[in-house]
Design a protein around this motif. Sequence first.
Motif, PDB file in Angstrom:
ATOM      1  N   VAL A   1       4.269  -5.098   7.708  1.00 39.11           N
ATOM      2  CA  VAL A   1       2.820  -4.904   7.752  1.00 39.11           C
ATOM      3  C   VAL A   1       2.496  -4.169   9.041  1.00 39.11           C
ATOM      4  O   VAL A   1       2.893  -4.599  10.126  1.00 39.11           O
ATOM      5  CB  VAL A   1       2.058  -6.243   7.701  1.00 39.11           C
TER       6      VAL A   1
ATOM      7  N   ASP B   1       0.822  -1.207   0.000  1.00 35.57           N
ATOM      8  CA  ASP B   1       0.000   0.000   0.000  1.00 35.57           C
ATOM      9  C   ASP B   1       0.857   1.259   0.000  1.00 35.57           C
ATOM     10  O   ASP B   1       0.420   2.317  -0.454  1.00 35.57           O
ATOM     11  CB  ASP B   1      -0.916   0.007   1.231  1.00 35.57           C
TER      12      ASP B   1
ATOM     13  N   LEU C   1      -2.792   4.763   5.852  1.00 32.71           N
ATOM     14  CA  LEU C   1      -3.753   4.336   6.869  1.00 32.71           C
ATOM     15  C   LEU C   1      -5.032   5.163   6.815  1.00 32.71           C
ATOM     16  O   LEU C   1      -6.136   4.636   6.982  1.00 32.71           O
ATOM     17  CB  LEU C   1      -3.122   4.448   8.263  1.00 32.71           C
TER      18      LEU C   1
ATOM     19  N   LYS D   1      -0.796  -2.697  10.996  1.00 28.12           N
ATOM     20  CA  LYS D   1      -2.252  -2.759  10.959  1.00 28.12           C
ATOM     21  C   LYS D   1      -2.662  -3.418   9.645  1.00 28.12           C
ATOM     22  O   LYS D   1      -2.222  -4.508   9.339  1.00 28.12           O
ATOM     23  CB  LYS D   1      -2.860  -1.372  11.162  1.00 28.12           C
ATOM     24  N   GLU D   2      -3.493  -2.754   8.836  1.00 27.37           N
ATOM     25  CA  GLU D   2      -3.910  -3.382   7.584  1.00 27.37           C
ATOM     26  C   GLU D   2      -3.097  -2.899   6.387  1.00 27.37           C
ATOM     27  O   GLU D   2      -3.380  -3.271   5.246  1.00 27.37           O
ATOM     28  CB  GLU D   2      -5.402  -3.098   7.324  1.00 27.37           C
ATOM     29  N   VAL D   3      -2.064  -2.112   6.633  1.00 28.29           N
ATOM     30  CA  VAL D   3      -1.277  -1.519   5.551  1.00 28.29           C
ATOM     31  C   VAL D   3      -0.002  -2.321   5.310  1.00 28.29           C
ATOM     32  O   VAL D   3       0.769  -2.577   6.240  1.00 28.29           O
ATOM     33  CB  VAL D   3      -0.923  -0.052   5.880  1.00 28.29           C
ATOM     34  N   LYS D   4       0.216  -2.718   4.061  1.00 24.26           N
ATOM     35  CA  LYS D   4       1.432  -3.438   3.668  1.00 24.26           C
ATOM     36  C   LYS D   4       2.472  -2.417   3.205  1.00 24.26           C
ATOM     37  O   LYS D   4       2.180  -1.551   2.379  1.00 24.26           O
ATOM     38  CB  LYS D   4       1.116  -4.434   2.546  1.00 24.26           C
TER      39      LYS D   4
END
Length: 285
Positions: free
Chosen positions: A92, A31, A251, A94-97
């Motif tokens: 990684v 991301d 994010l 949280k949900e961010v790569k």
Amino acid sequence: MPFYDYIYGTMDKSSDSLYESSLQRPDYIPDAIYLTHPTTLQSIYHLRIGFASLASKPFTSKWYTWLMWPVTLWSMIVAWIYGRTFVAERNVFKEVKLQSWVYRLQWQQEALNKLIEEAILEADEKGIKVGEELNRNGEIYVGKHPKLKVKLVDGSSLAVAVVLNSIPKGTSQLLFRGRPCKVALSIVSELCRKGIQVFTIRKDEYEKLKNALTAQDAKNLVFSEKGCNQKNWLPRRVMSAWRIAGIVHALEGWNVNECGDELFDVDKVWDAALRHGFQPQLTSA
């Protein structure tokens, strides 16, 4: 494959196809990417792909790294010939790569600008949302490729926010040292606006800062010829504000560029960084 099964002919016929299929997986599309470069030839050993013992400590030149000069020279030649970025680490949060892309040392500005441009286009082609830490604040690449989907974040707004929020309350005077870039101008302007006296020790820096300030704010800018000692290094387990800014943009899903002379909302990015758990490093006076 099992070694002895191969020798004695007892290997299952599907082993090869199973192994090959296990290696196949969807492309890992991050991301956000952080585009950076080594500072010296020896600093390549401080990357994660170098030596873990060196990477765990702040960068200092070691005598034994000079013994590896043939390897260092060879790696420099390879990087010079191929001239491509490479992935140094994957994370990684949280949900961010996230990924860190490294390019070669900044010796030839024109060649480096081309290399950075290629990295941006590659990121855009892969569908990456945010790219961070770009030469010349990234404005040249946005202008050259107006249809870019990837958003370029130089992180200046968070860098400004960190400095402003790290200054102890009640401070009335500060010494400024450094090149009058976008971050410096924004910090000095805000400090002068708040009534804090900002001292500079170089005439050229003073003139550049003064020309960028309003007449009222410029009254708090003072030229002084007294020097000072300074140090600048980033301890381990500490991330730069420029890098964190790109993560925060990803994010929050902010679909905006932060490059060139433009500055993102300082208070907004500061509040978002704190909300996601990032904290400024506290140093003793």
